[in-house]
Design a protein around this motif. Structure first.
Motif, PDB file in Angstrom:
ATOM      1  N   SER A 184       0.840  -1.185   0.000  1.00  0.00           N
ATOM      2  CA  SER A 184       0.000   0.000   0.000  1.00  0.00           C
ATOM      3  C   SER A 184       0.883   1.245   0.000  1.00  0.00           C
ATOM      4  CB  SER A 184      -0.903   0.041   1.240  1.00  0.00           C
ATOM      5  OG  SER A 184      -1.857  -0.988   1.211  1.00  0.00           O
ATOM      6  N   GLY A 185       0.312   2.330  -0.500  1.00  0.00           N
ATOM      7  CA  GLY A 185       0.959   3.621  -0.446  1.00  0.00           C
ATOM      8  C   GLY A 185       0.027   4.631   0.193  1.00  0.00           C
ATOM      9  N   ARG A 186       0.569   5.498   1.070  1.00  0.00           N
ATOM     10  CA  ARG A 186      -0.189   6.577   1.693  1.00  0.00           C
ATOM     11  C   ARG A 186       0.549   7.874   1.433  1.00  0.00           C
ATOM     12  NH1 ARG A 186      -0.599   3.728   7.588  1.00  0.00           N
ATOM     13  NH2 ARG A 186      -2.023   2.016   7.043  1.00  0.00           N
ATOM     14  N   PHE A 187      -0.140   8.838   0.860  1.00  0.00           N
ATOM     15  CA  PHE A 187       0.510  10.082   0.480  1.00  0.00           C
ATOM     16  C   PHE A 187      -0.361  11.255   0.905  1.00  0.00           C
ATOM     17  CE2 PHE A 187       1.354   6.735  -2.630  1.00  0.00           C
ATOM     18  CZ  PHE A 187       2.718   6.581  -2.460  1.00  0.00           C
ATOM     19  N   GLY A 188       0.170  12.084   1.812  1.00  0.00           N
ATOM     20  CA  GLY A 188      -0.560  13.245   2.280  1.00  0.00           C
ATOM     21  C   GLY A 188      -0.387  14.418   1.341  1.00  0.00           C
ATOM     22  N   ILE A 189      -1.469  15.183   1.162  1.00  0.00           N
ATOM     23  CA  ILE A 189      -1.407  16.360   0.293  1.00  0.00           C
ATOM     24  C   ILE A 189      -0.486  17.414   0.899  1.00  0.00           C
ATOM     25  CG2 ILE A 189      -2.766  18.154  -0.822  1.00  0.00           C
ATOM     26  CD1 ILE A 189      -3.231  15.310  -1.874  1.00  0.00           C
ATOM     27  N   LYS A 190      -0.483  17.532   2.239  1.00  0.00           N
ATOM     28  CA  LYS A 190       0.415  18.451   2.927  1.00  0.00           C
ATOM     29  C   LYS A 190       1.634  17.678   3.394  1.00  0.00           C
ATOM     30  CE  LYS A 190      -3.160  21.630   4.585  1.00  0.00           C
ATOM     31  NZ  LYS A 190      -3.742  22.276   5.791  1.00  0.00           N
ATOM     32  N   ASP A 191       2.738  17.807   2.670  1.00  0.00           N
ATOM     33  CA  ASP A 191       3.919  16.998   2.981  1.00  0.00           C
ATOM     34  C   ASP A 191       4.528  17.337   4.330  1.00  0.00           C
ATOM     35  OD1 ASP A 191       5.081  16.896  -0.454  1.00  0.00           O
ATOM     36  OD2 ASP A 191       3.701  15.608   0.629  1.00  0.00           O
ATOM     37  N   ASP A 192       4.292  18.577   4.826  1.00  0.00           N
ATOM     38  CA  ASP A 192       4.875  18.942   6.112  1.00  0.00           C
ATOM     39  C   ASP A 192       4.053  18.420   7.283  1.00  0.00           C
ATOM     40  OD1 ASP A 192       2.781  20.637   5.401  1.00  0.00           O
ATOM     41  OD2 ASP A 192       3.505  22.250   6.699  1.00  0.00           O
ATOM     42  N   LYS A 193       2.873  17.881   7.014  1.00  0.00           N
ATOM     43  CA  LYS A 193       2.005  17.388   8.085  1.00  0.00           C
ATOM     44  C   LYS A 193       1.850  15.872   8.071  1.00  0.00           C
ATOM     45  CE  LYS A 193       0.689  21.389   9.852  1.00  0.00           C
ATOM     46  NZ  LYS A 193       0.921  21.769  11.261  1.00  0.00           N
ATOM     47  N   ASP A 194       1.934  15.268   6.910  1.00  0.00           N
ATOM     48  CA  ASP A 194       1.618  13.851   6.767  1.00  0.00           C
ATOM     49  C   ASP A 194       2.858  13.058   6.375  1.00  0.00           C
ATOM     50  OD1 ASP A 194      -1.304  14.181   7.119  1.00  0.00           O
ATOM     51  OD2 ASP A 194      -1.121  15.290   5.242  1.00  0.00           O
ATOM     52  N   ASP A 237       4.445  10.356   4.255  1.00  0.00           N
ATOM     53  CA  ASP A 237       4.260   9.546   3.052  1.00  0.00           C
ATOM     54  C   ASP A 237       5.033   8.244   3.210  1.00  0.00           C
ATOM     55  OD1 ASP A 237       2.917  11.747   2.146  1.00  0.00           O
ATOM     56  OD2 ASP A 237       4.497  12.433   0.793  1.00  0.00           O
ATOM     57  N   THR A 238       4.426   7.153   2.771  1.00  0.00           N
ATOM     58  CA  THR A 238       5.113   5.876   2.962  1.00  0.00           C
ATOM     59  C   THR A 238       4.529   4.809   2.054  1.00  0.00           C
ATOM     60  OG1 THR A 238       5.745   4.206   4.606  1.00  0.00           O
ATOM     61  CG2 THR A 238       3.560   5.136   4.815  1.00  0.00           C
ATOM     62  N   TRP A 239       5.376   3.849   1.707  1.00  0.00           N
ATOM     63  CA  TRP A 239       4.959   2.579   1.143  1.00  0.00           C
ATOM     64  C   TRP A 239       5.063   1.543   2.251  1.00  0.00           C
ATOM     65  CZ3 TRP A 239       2.954   2.408  -3.657  1.00  0.00           C
ATOM     66  CH2 TRP A 239       3.275   3.442  -4.541  1.00  0.00           C
ATOM     67  N   LEU A 240       4.120   0.617   2.291  1.00  0.00           N
ATOM     68  CA  LEU A 240       4.151  -0.359   3.367  1.00  0.00           C
ATOM     69  C   LEU A 240       3.388  -1.613   2.962  1.00  0.00           C
ATOM     70  CD1 LEU A 240       1.464   0.351   6.070  1.00  0.00           C
ATOM     71  CD2 LEU A 240       1.584   1.696   3.977  1.00  0.00           C
ATOM     72  N   PHE A 241       3.721  -2.711   3.640  1.00  0.00           N
ATOM     73  CA  PHE A 241       2.902  -3.911   3.576  1.00  0.00           C
ATOM     74  C   PHE A 241       1.771  -3.733   4.581  1.00  0.00           C
ATOM     75  CE2 PHE A 241       6.899  -5.875   2.010  1.00  0.00           C
ATOM     76  CZ  PHE A 241       6.396  -6.434   0.848  1.00  0.00           C
ATOM     77  N   ARG A 242       0.547  -3.583   4.090  1.00  0.00           N
ATOM     78  CA  ARG A 242      -0.590  -3.382   4.987  1.00  0.00           C
ATOM     79  C   ARG A 242      -1.037  -4.699   5.615  1.00  0.00           C
ATOM     80  NH1 ARG A 242      -3.466  -2.603   8.513  1.00  0.00           N
ATOM     81  NH2 ARG A 242      -5.196  -1.136   8.701  1.00  0.00           N
ATOM     82  N   ARG A 243      -1.076  -5.754   4.819  1.00  0.00           N
ATOM     83  CA  ARG A 243      -1.420  -7.080   5.327  1.00  0.00           C
ATOM     84  C   ARG A 243      -0.558  -8.119   4.635  1.00  0.00           C
ATOM     85  NH1 ARG A 243      -6.355  -4.539   4.463  1.00  0.00           N
ATOM     86  NH2 ARG A 243      -7.597  -4.172   6.358  1.00  0.00           N
ATOM     87  N   VAL A 244       0.035  -8.997   5.420  1.00  0.00           N
ATOM     88  CA  VAL A 244       0.728 -10.183   4.904  1.00  0.00           C
ATOM     89  C   VAL A 244       0.239 -11.344   5.760  1.00  0.00           C
ATOM     90  CG1 VAL A 244       2.919 -11.279   4.407  1.00  0.00           C
ATOM     91  CG2 VAL A 244       2.719  -8.792   4.211  1.00  0.00           C
ATOM     92  N   ARG A 245      -0.752 -12.066   5.257  1.00  0.00           N
ATOM     93  CA  ARG A 245      -1.465 -13.024   6.094  1.00  0.00           C
ATOM     94  C   ARG A 245      -1.589 -14.382   5.393  1.00  0.00           C
ATOM     95  NH1 ARG A 245      -6.457  -9.145   8.290  1.00  0.00           N
ATOM     96  NH2 ARG A 245      -5.118  -7.684   9.449  1.00  0.00           N
ATOM     97  N   PRO A 246      -0.570 -15.208   5.459  1.00  0.00           N
ATOM     98  CA  PRO A 246      -0.733 -16.583   4.956  1.00  0.00           C
ATOM     99  C   PRO A 246      -1.718 -17.332   5.841  1.00  0.00           C
ATOM    100  CG  PRO A 246       1.346 -16.340   6.120  1.00  0.00           C
ATOM    101  CD  PRO A 246       0.769 -14.967   6.015  1.00  0.00           C
ATOM    102  N   THR A 247      -2.668 -18.010   5.221  1.00  0.00           N
ATOM    103  CA  THR A 247      -3.746 -18.652   5.957  1.00  0.00           C
ATOM    104  C   THR A 247      -3.747 -20.154   5.715  1.00  0.00           C
ATOM    105  OG1 THR A 247      -5.126 -16.667   5.844  1.00  0.00           O
ATOM    106  CG2 THR A 247      -6.247 -18.754   6.270  1.00  0.00           C
TER     107      THR A 247
END
Length: 351
Positions: A1-11, A13-23
């Motif tokens: 997943s990627g999360r990107f804030g419109i206000k870079d000085d407040k938010d 920004d990151t790429w991350l694994f949101r879920r890694v769930r082998p079942t």
């Protein structure tokens, strides 16, 4: 997943694994089990770990760690979501809890009934490995489908949560086991009680909810109220927090929408347009009586979101969402916390 804030000085920004769930799932006679670890966080954790026993084809018993019977969107599989993050009502519902649950699917599986006895998890979180206070929590849900794809229900929980009792003194770790930390769509904390606040009595939740999926259109709506008794420096109070959401989705390419997701009809995959409104309203009395700090905790948050999803195959899905959340309070001097404007992306693989 990627999360990107419109206000870079407040938010952040990151790429991350949101879920890694082998079942791992298996069935042997009347018994079946599900085991799902989580590897997306900084350390491994358990998401689901339970055993089911079928008394009859429509009545069974579940034991272990599972989703309690409360939030409708929490009950929806992550692979079927139309936004990258769930809405505010799931912040007031437990994530996972440990215990036993009796469930039944009656009237040709149109009526679903659930009744559980669990340790008692705080709002938006998973219960500790062991029950800190020894007080059980009752969970119940009834959901009726008028016809396939159109249904409504009601659910709730009731129990006691106490940071201290006759056997153990109250401590910060016990307090944290029972207190909520509500988050914004970017997963930033926007509400929490002051340090020193303790769970000290009854905790009840109530949630009516419904969905309707007709052809390429679908809508889900839910409301949840969480009321909990707390104490702080000799003062006692009962505070009621509320949340609601309405999420709509349209299959642009004409596939049938459903609670369990969408299946592409053509080689080009299925495209969806999603819209959401969501509200979090915390109890004003918590601020008036000094249990919450208006400089750090919001009194209200409203989210509006729009998303465009591409279900490439039944196992692959790409999300792009834009979300704006506006807050009342939550900043120094009685000011409002800055609006949160976020772009979310996600590539989801589900096998």
């Amino acid at each position: 997943s990627g999360r990107f804030g419109i206000k870079d000085d407040k938010d952040a920004d990151t790429w991350l694994f949101r879920r890694v769930r082998p079942t791992i799932e298996a069935k042997l006679g009347r018994a079946s089990f599900r085991f799902t670890p989580e590897f997306a966080e900084d350390d491994a954790d358990l998401v689901d770990g339970y055993v089911d026993w079928a008394f009859t084809p429509t009545v069974g018993l579940r034991a272990g760690q599972f989703k309690p019977s409360i939030s409708l969107e929490r009950a929806q599989s992550a692979s079927a979501l139309v936004f990258t993050e769930r809405a505010f009502p799931t912040e007031l519902a437990p994530n996972r809890d440990r215990g036993v649950m009796l469930f039944a699917n009656l009237l040709d599986r149109r009526l679903s009934l659930e009744f559980g006895l669990t340790n008692g998890a705080p709002d938006g979180r998973t219960a500790n490995n062991s029950d800190v206070d020894g007080e059980p929590e009752l969970n119940a849900r009834a959901f009726f489908e008028v016809r396939p794809g159109i249904g409504f229900g009601v659910s709730g929980t009731r129990g006691e949560k106490r940071a201290g009792n006759d056997l153990r003194a109250a401590s910060s770790s016990n307090a944290n086991a029972f207190l909520p930390r509500y988050r914004s769509p970017s997963q930033s904390q926007i509400f929490g009680y002051r340090n020193g606040t303790l769970a000290d009595g009854d905790h009840t939740r109530f949630s009516p909810h419904a969905y309707a999926y007709v052809g390429p259109f679908g809508v889900m709506a839910e409301y949840i109220r969480s009321e909990q008794e707390l104490s702080l420096a000799g003062k006692h109070g009962t505070f009621q927090n509320e949340a609601a959401q309405v999420t709509g989705v349209w299959a642009i390419t004409g596939e049938e929408e459903g609670f369990k997701g969408i299946k592409p009809a053509g080689d080009g995959g299925a495209w969806e347009l999603a819209l959401r409104w969501a509200l979090l309203d915390t109890d004003d009395d918590a601020f008036d009586e000094g249990f919450a700090d208006p400089a750090t905790a919001v009194t209200k948050a409203q989210q509006w979101g729009i998303g465009l999803n591409w279900t490439i195959t039944p196992n692959r899905k790409a999300f792009t969402d834009y979300s704006i959340t506006r807050f009342d309070g939550g900043a120094a001097g009685g000011a409002d916390r800055d609006d949160e404007k976020m772009i979310f992306t996600r590539l989801q693989l589900n096998y």
